[in-house]
Design an enzyme around this catalytic site. Structure first.
Site, PDB file in Angstrom:
ATOM      1  CD  GLU A 170      50.441  67.343  19.890  1.00  0.00           C
ATOM      2  OE1 GLU A 170      49.559  68.018  18.994  1.00  0.00           O
ATOM      3  OE2 GLU A 170      51.204  66.576  19.609  1.00  0.00           O
ATOM      4  CB  SER A 178      57.827  59.329  14.600  1.00  0.00           C
ATOM      5  OG  SER A 178      57.999  60.318  15.681  1.00  0.00           O
ATOM      6  CD  GLU A 203      48.510  60.093  16.853  1.00  0.00           C
ATOM      7  OE1 GLU A 203      48.676  60.407  15.784  1.00  0.00           O
ATOM      8  OE2 GLU A 203      47.812  61.138  17.505  1.00  0.00           O
ATOM      9  CG  ASN A 220      46.875  66.723  13.766  1.00  0.00           C
ATOM     10  OD1 ASN A 220      46.419  67.841  13.687  1.00  0.00           O
ATOM     11  ND2 ASN A 220      47.335  66.153  14.849  1.00  0.00           N
ATOM     12  N   GLY A 277      55.760  63.148  17.194  1.00  0.00           N
ATOM     13  CA  GLY A 277      56.963  64.196  17.244  1.00  0.00           C
ATOM     14  C   GLY A 277      58.250  63.943  17.635  1.00  0.00           C
ATOM     15  CG  HIS A 293      46.212  64.671  18.843  1.00  0.00           C
ATOM     16  ND1 HIS A 293      47.209  65.091  19.617  1.00  0.00           N
ATOM     17  CD2 HIS A 293      46.634  64.249  17.848  1.00  0.00           C
ATOM     18  CE1 HIS A 293      48.416  64.785  18.954  1.00  0.00           C
ATOM     19  NE2 HIS A 293      48.030  64.347  17.753  1.00  0.00           N
ATOM     20  CE  LYS A 332      50.713  66.751  15.955  1.00  0.00           C
ATOM     21  NZ  LYS A 332      51.635  66.003  16.739  1.00  0.00           N
TER      22      LYS A 332
END
Ligand code: PGA
Length: 248
Positions: free
Chosen positions: A96, A211, A166, A9, A172, A94, A11
């Site tokens: 985000e 991660s 996730e 991904n 991250g 996702h 991003k």
């Protein structure tokens, strides 16, 4: 036996130059990958990715999708548009998108439906915030996120989808969930689906994201209910991404 899938991904990262370089590197080292491999690119680079990956074994897709097929929805990209560029996957929900762009469970479910309607494989992301884990409500949160999709599309729809667990606190941050922590939630997800349809539960790929890197992928992918990974940071360097594709 479920196959392992490793999906990058990217991003909001990349340029024509860096994407050419990254894909060249991935293709040069992909032959001994144990996993199926895909990349999810920013929309504007999907035609470039299509050109480079045509005829290779690496799949590709988008990082989101509009709920709508066409019309007055400024800034959106639809399923038929993604079909035009032969995308295979669309990430939906996702964390985000959920936190920064205010997408609710029902928006995610509608995007999931839009992807399926156009023959794309949705990669449905679910996962809890740190404070939700600390409150002991991880399973409740993940359940609620899954239920929105199951209520709209039926549990059978998950048979042709990918789920990505996730934990938001691991994305991250360099803080990976331990293999056992991840396995526990994956087993919960599969068990929840099995109560509705055992065949679908057996078939659905459940990826872990947060991660993942070349150093921890082996252990994670060795867990019985972890069927690969959704990879952010480590998908931006061919060497790091390939190390994950070769794990498991
Ligand atoms: P990360 O991101 O690998 O950089 O933690 C994972 C994701 O957001 O899908």
């Amino acid at each position: 036996m479920r196959r392992i899938l490793v999906a990058g991904n990217w991003k909001l990262n990349g340029s024509t130059e860096t994407i050419k370089e990254l894909l060249k590197g991935i293709l040069a080292g992909i032959s001994d990958a144990k996993a199926d491999v895909a990349v999810c690119a920013p929309y504007i680079y999907i035609p470039l990715v299509q050109d480079i990956l045509a005829g290779t074994e690496v799949g590709y897709g988008s990082q989101s999708i509009s709920e709508n097929d066409s019309g007055a929805f400024t800034g959106e990209i639809s399923g038929p548009m993604l079909n035009d560029f032969a995308c295979k996957y669309a990430i939906v929900g996702h964390s985000e998108r959920r936190s920064l762009f205010c997408e609710k469970d029902t928006d995610t479910a509608n995007k999931f439906a839009a992807a399926r309607k156009h023959g794309l494989t949705p990669i449905l992301c679910v996962g809890e915030l740190l404070e939700e884990r600390e409150q002991g409500i991880t399973e409740e949160v993940v359940s609620r996120q899954l239920d929105a999709v199951i209520e709209l599309e039926g549990v059978e729809a998950l048979a042709d989808a990918v789920i990505a667990y996730e934990p938001v606190w691991a994305i991250g941050t360099g803080k990976t969930a331990s293999p056992q922590q991840a396995q526990d939630v994956h087993a919960f997800i599969r068990g929840k689906i099995a109560k509705l349809n055992a065949e679908v539960a057996e078939k659905v790929q459940i990826l872990y994201g947060g991660s993942v890197n070349g150093g921890n992928a082996d252990e994670l992918f060795a867990m019985p209910d972890i069927d690969g990974g959704l990879i952010g940071g480590a998908s931006l360097k061919a060497e790091d991404f390939l190390a994950i594709c070769k794990a498991g």
